[in-house]
Scaffold this motif. Structure first.
Motif, mmCIF file in Angstrom:
data_model
loop_
_atom_site.group_PDB
_atom_site.id
_atom_site.type_symbol
_atom_site.label_atom_id
_atom_site.label_comp_id
_atom_site.label_asym_id
_atom_site.label_seq_id
_atom_site.Cartn_x
_atom_site.Cartn_y
_atom_site.Cartn_z
ATOM 1 N N ASP A 1 0.840 -1.189 0.000
ATOM 2 C CA ASP A 1 0.000 0.000 0.000
ATOM 3 C C ASP A 1 0.876 1.239 0.000
ATOM 4 O OD1 ASP A 1 0.926 0.419 2.585
ATOM 5 O OD2 ASP A 1 -0.921 -0.251 3.557
ATOM 6 N N GLU A 2 0.269 2.406 0.109
ATOM 7 C CA GLU A 2 1.003 3.660 0.011
ATOM 8 C C GLU A 2 2.002 3.853 1.140
ATOM 9 O OE1 GLU A 2 -1.720 7.070 1.707
ATOM 10 O OE2 GLU A 2 -2.899 5.702 0.439
ATOM 11 N N ASN A 3 1.830 3.128 2.240
ATOM 12 C CA ASN A 3 2.745 3.210 3.374
ATOM 13 C C ASN A 3 3.818 2.123 3.344
ATOM 14 O OD1 ASN A 3 1.331 5.420 4.629
ATOM 15 N ND2 ASN A 3 -0.278 3.939 5.156
ATOM 16 N N GLY A 4 3.855 1.361 2.260
ATOM 17 C CA GLY A 4 4.841 0.302 2.144
ATOM 18 C C GLY A 4 4.486 -0.944 2.913
ATOM 19 N N GLN A 5 3.231 -1.059 3.375
ATOM 20 C CA GLN A 5 2.787 -2.229 4.114
ATOM 21 C C GLN A 5 2.115 -3.221 3.171
ATOM 22 O OE1 GLN A 5 3.473 -2.564 7.433
ATOM 23 N NE2 GLN A 5 4.573 -0.625 7.197
ATOM 24 N N VAL A 6 2.196 -4.499 3.512
ATOM 25 C CA VAL A 6 1.550 -5.529 2.699
ATOM 26 C C VAL A 6 0.044 -5.309 2.709
ATOM 27 C CG1 VAL A 6 1.106 -8.001 2.480
ATOM 28 C CG2 VAL A 6 3.395 -7.186 3.119
ATOM 29 N N MET A 7 -0.548 -5.302 1.534
ATOM 30 C CA MET A 7 -1.996 -5.108 1.421
ATOM 31 C C MET A 7 -2.724 -6.398 1.803
ATOM 32 S SD MET A 7 -2.051 -2.907 -2.142
ATOM 33 C CE MET A 7 -3.811 -2.626 -2.112
ATOM 34 N N LYS A 8 -3.866 -6.245 2.476
ATOM 35 C CA LYS A 8 -4.648 -7.411 2.895
ATOM 36 C C LYS A 8 -6.121 -7.190 2.559
ATOM 37 C CE LYS A 8 -1.487 -8.620 6.654
ATOM 38 N NZ LYS A 8 -1.320 -8.906 8.098
ATOM 39 N N ASP A 9 -6.837 -8.306 2.391
ATOM 40 C CA ASP A 9 -8.267 -8.206 2.132
ATOM 41 C C ASP A 9 -9.026 -8.085 3.454
ATOM 42 O OD1 ASP A 9 -8.373 -10.740 3.248
ATOM 43 O OD2 ASP A 9 -8.616 -11.769 1.319
ATOM 44 N N ALA A 10 -10.366 -8.093 3.368
ATOM 45 C CA ALA A 10 -11.205 -7.906 4.559
ATOM 46 C C ALA A 10 -10.996 -9.004 5.582
ATOM 47 C CB ALA A 10 -12.676 -7.825 4.152
ATOM 48 N N GLU A 11 -10.600 -10.188 5.126
ATOM 49 C CA GLU A 11 -10.383 -11.309 6.038
ATOM 50 C C GLU A 11 -8.953 -11.355 6.577
ATOM 51 O OE1 GLU A 11 -12.048 -11.787 3.025
ATOM 52 O OE2 GLU A 11 -13.936 -11.613 4.158
#
Length: 716
Positions: free
Chosen positions: A349-359
């Motif tokens: 994501d924009e903060n360099g964190q791994v993107m995750k879904d709702a679950e």
């Protein structure tokens, strides 16, 4: 007793605390140079005090080590104060940036005239299935660096060209000039003269229409011109030379140029690119909108991932990356040379964190093209399994934001020219050192050559034609023979050429070939005369079979290699009887002959270079003065002439007695002339006096130099 080791351990701990305070409390991004230097410094300090370094128990040695550490600390402080490009020491993905120096390009130039996918057909069949992994890495030249210039499309196009030449196979280490292509695309093609950028379409136009030279002819300059190079190289209204770093010299323009077939756009959908690469066994150039965080570029305002940068991962941009990147629009171009359907990478994501879904499941991207970049080695893609400088580019990124362009494998006819001083076939061997030249007359002195330079007009539409005769007055039998002809004619397709031997055997050399092309200047190697006697009249017949076009037989020659029972050398007749290239006492066969016991050699070289004036009937002259006395038994003249088009040249040698012999006056469309001439016309003359070599350039446009020449004679 004062314990130096203990004291140093304490000072080392204090140093770490100070460094931690300095580096841990500043919020700016620090240079990776400081990080490396700090790590190196602390390692060195530890080395001074570890248990294995017992020799440092000596007080003096220990103090020396301590002073080295002190000097490193001063250097570290200097690096810290002078640095302008920052990155953190921590190896975690959310607190690590990369260099801002990776150069980008003009996006408008990259996308100039690019058709949309809806305007382009898809390559390949609809039901085609491609392997999950594929690469052309075995056919790649080394990774290059574009330095600080925004010329990525130039480098990507040259990378494609070198790749295609490696596929063709004749040139083992192709290395073409990016500098020359930058100039050609802007000056010869006339594109993008107000920017440093370009694109693959115009680059391939330059290569296919005009060709480019090799890197050694015009080496790449890593920095753009400034006012120190030309005072006009500032502001928005710069002349084109500020973007090309000047113009090529005449010598560069005269160098051999190398080409590719005309290129075309390729649909940027993944399946279409795979089809093109598979069917053509060729990579493609991709130019695209640049998204800074996706590329983990140091100029990104968003957090980037150093590990991704080192692997060369380029993912599809998130929405914030799109928004921020378009505030400072830029482009970049690379070479696509393969793919991996199975490669799967976590999205950021924009903060360099791994993107995750709702679950809470990690979001990934799967399917990447293998790319070759032009930012050098050691940074981008440093840990890529294909080597530093390679990377992985998202299928989706390419499909939505890239234009793709391809070409084909060139059709080359590379061969070694045996007397030009160059390695024409790129096998590392020049002229007579190349096995391909073993039987060439420039390297093999054996053979008997006879010529007729009397010009005869070719009668128009005459079934009888015209005939020219070469009379041979010595014994021997044909093994092979070569016929060289020089005919000017306005329609070569009208002409029939025949050669007739002394016993009446006739062979057609050429019959109505060439259509509307002008002239016939070529060599023939007929096979129907093997075993026949060379003694007697050899006749060339030239027949013009149609009206309206006329011409002239300017000259022709015939050269024999003898076979069967070769005659013995007669040591005092001025003839090369055994056809080994040496006459009378110059022939080893005559070493013990009584007539040769008083023979001696003259061997003189003139190494003073002389410029050859362009289109000057008087030409350039060079003299060798011979003081020895004696009668010439045999004579050789070696010449080393540098010239971009030797067909312009006439080379003559004049003896002290005034006898003039033309050594070279041929329509050979090659560069340079490095050759040995065996000259029998002077046999019997005195060697003593001034020998004059004259080199005449008959036409304008090319200049050259007589580098050196040698006179070798056997005299009695």
């Amino acid at each position: 007793m004062y314990n130096l080791k203990t004291n140093f351990h304490r000072k080392k701990i204090k140093l770490k605390v100070v460094l931690k305070f300095i580096f841990g409390n500043l919020t700016a991004k620090f240079t990776k140079n400081v990080c490396v230097y700090t790590t190196y410094f602390l390692d060195f300090a530890s080395e001074c005090t570890n248990n294995n370094m017992s020799f440092y128990s000596d007080t003096i040695l220990f103090r020396r080590c301590y002073m080295k550490v002190f000097r490193y600390s001063v250097s570290l402080l200097f690096v810290f104060l002078m640095t302008v490009s920052f990155s953190a020491c921590d190896n975690s993905s959310d607190n690590n940036t990369v260099t801002e120096e990776d150069p980008l390009s003009d996006l408008d130039a990259l996308m100039e005239g690019v058709p949309s996918n809806s305007e382009l057909p898809e390559d390949g069949k609809a039901d085609a299935v491609y392997p999950p992994q594929f690469d052309l890495a075995a056919y790649q030249s080394p990774i290059r660096s574009q330095g600080s210039r925004g010329v990525c499309s130039i480098f990507a196009t040259v990378a494609l060209m070198e790749h295609l030449y490696l596929k063709e196979g004749s040139m083992p280490n192709p290395d073409f000039s990016e500098q020359f292509l930058q100039w050609s695309a802007k000056v010869e093609v006339g594109s993008f003269q107000d920017t440093e950028g370009s694109n693959a379409n115009y680059n391939l136009q330059a290569i296919s229409r005009y060709g480019i030279v090799t890197e050694d002819v015009w080496p790449y300059q890593t920095r753009s011109w400034t006012t120190s190079n030309d005072e006009r190289c500032t502001g928005d209204d710069r002349p084109v030379i500020c973007y090309t770093n000047g113009d090529p010299t005449e010598e560069m323009l005269d160098a051999p140029r190398w080409k590719l077939p005309a290129g075309r756009y390729v649909n940027s959908r993944a399946k279409s690119i795979k089809a093109f690469i598979t069917e053509n066994s060729s990579g493609v150039v991709a130019g695209m909108t640049f998204f800074y965080q996706s590329w983990n570029h140091g100029a990104s305002p968003l957090t980037v991932n150093r590990n991704y940068y080192k692997e060369g991962y380029i993912l599809y941009p998130n929405e914030k990356d799109k928004e921020e990147s378009l505030k400072k629009r830029a482009g970049h171009a690379i070479l696509i040379l393969g793919w991996d359907d199975e490669l799967e990478v976590s999205r950021m994501d924009e903060n360099g964190q791994v993107m995750k879904d709702a679950e809470g499941n990690e979001l990934t991207e799967k399917g990447f093209f293998l790319i070759k970049n032009s930012w050098g080695t050691g940074g981008f893609g440093a840990n890529n399994k294909f080597g530093s400088g390679y990377g992985w580019l998202s299928y989706r990124y390419v499909e939505e934001y890239a234009s793709v362009y391809g070409s084909g494998v060139p059709s080359l006819n590379i061969y070694e020219v045996c007397d030009d001083g160059k390695d024409n076939d790129f096998d590392g061997k020049v002229d007579c050192d190349d096995e391909d030249c073993a039987t060439d007359s420039a390297c093999d002195p054996s053979g008997l050559k006879f010529s007729n330079s009397t010009s005869i007009p070719v009668t128009d539409n005459d079934p009888e034609g015209i005939s020219s005769v070469i009379s041979v007055s010595q014994e021997g039998f044909v093994d092979t023979l070569t016929v060289d002809v020089d005919i000017t004619h306005t329609y070569s397709g009208d002409i029939i050429l025949k050669l007739t031997s002394p016993d009446g055997t006739t062979e057609v050399l050429q019959e109505k070939l060439g259509g509307s092309e002008d002239d016939i200047k070529k060599s023939f190697t007929p096979s129907g005369f093997t075993g026949l006697s060379i003694n007697g009249d050899w006749t060339l017949t030239v027949i013009d079979t149609a009206s309206s076009d006329t011409g002239t037989l300017n000259r022709w020659s015939i050269e024999f290699k003898l076979g069967g029972e070769v005659p013995q050398e007669i040591c005092n007749d001025g003839i090369d009887n055994d056809a080994n290239g040496f006459i009378d006492c110059a022939d080893e066969a005559c070493a013990d002959d009584e007539t040769c016991q008083s023979a001696s050699e003259v061997n003189i070289t003139n190494s003073n270079p002389v410029s050859i004036p362009d289109e000057d009937p008087d030409g350039a002259q060079s003299t060798i003065s011979v003081s020895e006395e004696g009668s010439i038994e045999s004579l050789q003249i070696d010449v080393d002439i540098e010239h971009p088009f030797r067909a312009d040249l006439t080379v003559k040698i004049t003896s002290p007695e005034g006898t003039e012999v033309v050594l070279f006056d041929e329509e050979e469309y090659e560069v340079n002339l490095v050759r040995t001439f065996n000259v029998s016309d002077f046999n019997g003359e005195s060697i003593s006096g001034d020998w004059i070599l004259t080199v005449i350039d008959k036409f304008s446009g090319d200049e050259g130099t007589l580098n050196s020449w040698r006179l070798y004679a056997v005299i009695q």
